[in-house]
Design an enzyme around this catalytic site. Structure first.
Site, mmCIF file in Angstrom:
data_model
loop_
_atom_site.group_PDB
_atom_site.id
_atom_site.type_symbol
_atom_site.label_atom_id
_atom_site.label_comp_id
_atom_site.label_asym_id
_atom_site.label_seq_id
_atom_site.Cartn_x
_atom_site.Cartn_y
_atom_site.Cartn_z
ATOM 1 N N ARG A 1 0.849 -1.204 0.000
ATOM 2 C CA ARG A 1 0.000 0.000 0.000
ATOM 3 C C ARG A 1 0.882 1.250 0.000
ATOM 4 O O ARG A 1 0.606 2.218 -0.704
ATOM 5 C CB ARG A 1 -0.919 0.000 1.228
ATOM 6 C CG ARG A 1 -2.110 -0.910 1.084
ATOM 7 C CD ARG A 1 -3.118 -0.708 2.215
ATOM 8 N NE ARG A 1 -2.692 -1.294 3.472
ATOM 9 C CZ ARG A 1 -2.966 -2.536 3.844
ATOM 10 N NH1 ARG A 1 -3.677 -3.331 3.076
ATOM 11 N NH2 ARG A 1 -2.566 -2.994 5.006
ATOM 12 N N PHE B 1 -10.995 -5.166 -6.719
ATOM 13 C CA PHE B 1 -11.122 -5.930 -5.466
ATOM 14 C C PHE B 1 -10.679 -5.034 -4.301
ATOM 15 O O PHE B 1 -9.868 -5.423 -3.474
ATOM 16 C CB PHE B 1 -10.281 -7.215 -5.497
ATOM 17 C CG PHE B 1 -10.489 -8.068 -6.721
ATOM 18 C CD1 PHE B 1 -11.564 -8.965 -6.787
ATOM 19 C CD2 PHE B 1 -9.629 -7.979 -7.812
ATOM 20 C CE1 PHE B 1 -11.754 -9.764 -7.915
ATOM 21 C CE2 PHE B 1 -9.810 -8.773 -8.941
ATOM 22 C CZ PHE B 1 -10.877 -9.666 -8.989
ATOM 23 N N ASP C 1 -15.448 -3.165 -6.363
ATOM 24 C CA ASP C 1 -15.638 -4.362 -5.539
ATOM 25 C C ASP C 1 -17.092 -4.797 -5.697
ATOM 26 O O ASP C 1 -17.968 -3.973 -5.941
ATOM 27 C CB ASP C 1 -15.339 -4.069 -4.061
ATOM 28 C CG ASP C 1 -15.028 -5.340 -3.273
ATOM 29 O OD1 ASP C 1 -13.834 -5.575 -2.963
ATOM 30 O OD2 ASP C 1 -15.969 -6.112 -2.968
ATOM 31 N N CYS D 1 -2.830 -14.573 -3.900
ATOM 32 C CA CYS D 1 -2.611 -15.039 -2.523
ATOM 33 C C CYS D 1 -3.020 -16.511 -2.412
ATOM 34 O O CYS D 1 -3.246 -17.019 -1.330
ATOM 35 C CB CYS D 1 -3.365 -14.174 -1.521
ATOM 36 S SG CYS D 1 -5.139 -14.188 -1.748
HETATM 37 N N1 SAH Z 1 -7.161 -5.438 -1.827
HETATM 38 C C1 SAH Z 1 -7.868 -5.524 -0.564
HETATM 39 C C2 SAH Z 1 -8.188 -6.940 -0.183
HETATM 40 C C3 SAH Z 1 -8.977 -7.686 -1.222
HETATM 41 S S1 SAH Z 1 -10.038 -8.888 -0.534
HETATM 42 C C4 SAH Z 1 -7.048 -4.820 0.525
HETATM 43 O O1 SAH Z 1 -5.876 -4.510 0.312
HETATM 44 O O2 SAH Z 1 -7.586 -4.574 1.606
HETATM 45 C C5 SAH Z 1 -10.947 -9.420 -1.909
HETATM 46 C C6 SAH Z 1 -12.114 -8.494 -2.249
HETATM 47 O O3 SAH Z 1 -12.584 -8.946 -3.516
HETATM 48 C C7 SAH Z 1 -13.309 -8.547 -1.326
HETATM 49 O O4 SAH Z 1 -13.633 -7.267 -0.906
HETATM 50 C C8 SAH Z 1 -14.463 -9.137 -2.167
HETATM 51 O O5 SAH Z 1 -15.697 -8.502 -1.902
HETATM 52 C C9 SAH Z 1 -14.007 -8.804 -3.547
HETATM 53 N N2 SAH Z 1 -14.448 -9.683 -4.635
HETATM 54 C C10 SAH Z 1 -14.422 -11.023 -4.693
HETATM 55 N N3 SAH Z 1 -14.802 -11.476 -5.906
HETATM 56 C C11 SAH Z 1 -15.093 -10.368 -6.637
HETATM 57 C C12 SAH Z 1 -15.521 -10.158 -7.980
HETATM 58 N N4 SAH Z 1 -15.732 -11.183 -8.805
HETATM 59 N N5 SAH Z 1 -15.719 -8.888 -8.401
HETATM 60 C C13 SAH Z 1 -15.496 -7.840 -7.565
HETATM 61 N N6 SAH Z 1 -15.056 -7.990 -6.296
HETATM 62 C C14 SAH Z 1 -14.877 -9.226 -5.833
#
Ligand code: SAH
Length: 396
Positions: free
Chosen positions: A211, A227, A249, A340
């Protein structure tokens, strides 16, 4: 104490200090042990090797507490291991002052099945194995002693517990706080942490350094954060001077938290933030069709493959989003892309992204390999601990 006797030759991985004993390595158990009890581990010829937690329901039949076969696994043992884990973080300058910090990273801190994250003066504890579950009291007490934190919340509600024959357990172990109020500051940005309902123990601490990297890279750029969850990367991009940050998201509640997080930071220019509640796979296609272009794109999806068995389907999903992401980049743009998934190794991930670049018709160069922050160390004897891999690419 019961004794776990290995099949001939199966002591090899233990001699390399790998902490797992799979069911196929176990010849027999002599004596009686209940789930989570400590057992002596010996080779087929009776050589003492280690002390481990017995977990008859799991394919990982035992996890090593100590490779010193004489070490007593008692309250004092956990006090030593927990204190050492906390001290390791204090010894690293980039971690010492963090309000959000992983204190115990399971196997890599010599405590299989134990995750402990600190948010201000609250510790969130997650116990994932029969052995760790049985030692809850000693571990919680040791955390209080090592940190001075008054509050411990347990978030042992992860799916993997079922493989150990364990039910979910959540709630306050010590003290109590208004969880709504939990806010941490990271790299100058305040973030709400939902320890009760958030992902993991409430926050993706592992992405802290990455970040910060986004903040360094974002200046003047149009950013797309896919995401985005609660907007960790998005807010750092705004802090770094991004021209515009589009955050995507599929979760309405995550986006609601994301917007509260933005409001917690009046120093950031909220007019530059755009929120999209949509499926990434579909929305990237819409953005491509609309001719949108971005100068920095972040792809940090959830785990697509839990195990190697799901690797193929996961590989297709990674390729799809990376291909779309690369196509959406303006000339000279940057792609920060992650996996991950434990089932997808770093080499395979790089191959998938290379395939995506080829199909997208973009020349891309790796300018940086990205990993977890230092409070998520990887014990060299336990390469499985390295789950997060990322690439920072620059396209022509
Ligand atoms: N990048 C974030 C963590 C990602 S967690 C951070 O640094 O805090 C994964 C996220 O992907 C979740 O919020 C979930 O709601 C979202 N997600 C999962 N599948 C998805 C999709 N097909 N389209 C959009 N968002 C999705």
């Amino acid at each position: 104490m019961a004794t776990l006797i290995l099949h001939p030759g199966k002591e090899k991985s233990l001699l390399r200090r790998h902490p797992w004993i799979f069911s196929g390595a176990v010849d027999r158990l002599e004596g009686r042990a209940r789930p989570g009890d400590t057992v002596d581990v010996v080779s087929a010829v009776g050589r003492p090797l280690a002390r481990a937690a017995w977990s008859p329901a799991s394919q990982i039949r035992a996890r090593i507490w100590s490779f010193d076969a004489e070490e007593t696994i008692d309250h004092a043992f956990f006090k030593r291991r927990v204190a050492a884990a906390v001290a390791r973080r204090q010894a690293l300058p980039e971690l010492a002052g963090q309000q959000g910090l992983r204190l115990i990273h399971a196997e890599s801190d010599g405590l299989p099945g134990v995750i402990a994250d600190r948010y201000g003066d609250t510790v969130v504890l997650q116990l994932t194995t029969a052995g760790a579950d049985k030692r809850r009291a000693a571990i919680a007490d040791s955390l209080i002693k090592a940190t001075g934190c008054a509050r411990i919340y347990e978030r042992s509600d992860v799916e993997v517990r079922s493989l150990e024959g364990l039910e979910p357990v959540t709630g306050w172990l010590h003290g109590e706080a208004d969880a709504e109020d939990l806010v941490i500051e990271e790299n100058g940005v305040c973030m709400e942490v939902d320890i009760v309902g958030g992902h993991k123990t409430g926050f993706y601490l592992d992405q802290r350094d990455n970040r910060r990297r986004v903040a360094e890279l974002a200046s003047g750029r149009r950013v797309l954060n896919c995401f985005c969850y609660t907007a960790g990367f998005s807010l750092q991009a705004l802090a770094g001077g991004a021209r515009e940050v589009v955050s995507l998201d599929s979760s309405g509640p995550a986006l609601a938290t994301a917007q509260r997080n933005l409001a917690l930071n009046p120093q950031l220019d909220a007019r530059r933030a755009i929120w999209l509640e949509a499926d990434v796979f579909g929305e990237l296609r819409n953005l491509r069709a609309a001719g949108e272009r971005y100068e920095l794109i972040i792809l940090d999806p959830p785990k697509f493959a839990n195990t190697a068995a799901h690797a193929e389907r996961a590989a297709r999903a990674y390729k799809d989003i990376n291909l779309l992401g690369l196509q959406l980049l303006a000339p000279g743009g940057l792609l920060m892309t992650y996996s991950c998934s434990g089932g997808i190794g770093a080499e395979l991930f790089q191959k998938i992204v290379a395939g995506a670049a080829l199909d997208a018709g973009r020349t891309a160069r790796i300018v940086q390999h990205l990993h977890c922050a230092a409070d998520h160390p990887v014990d060299l004897a336990f390469p499985e601990g390295e789950y997060l891999k990322g690439l920072l690419l620059q396209v022509d």
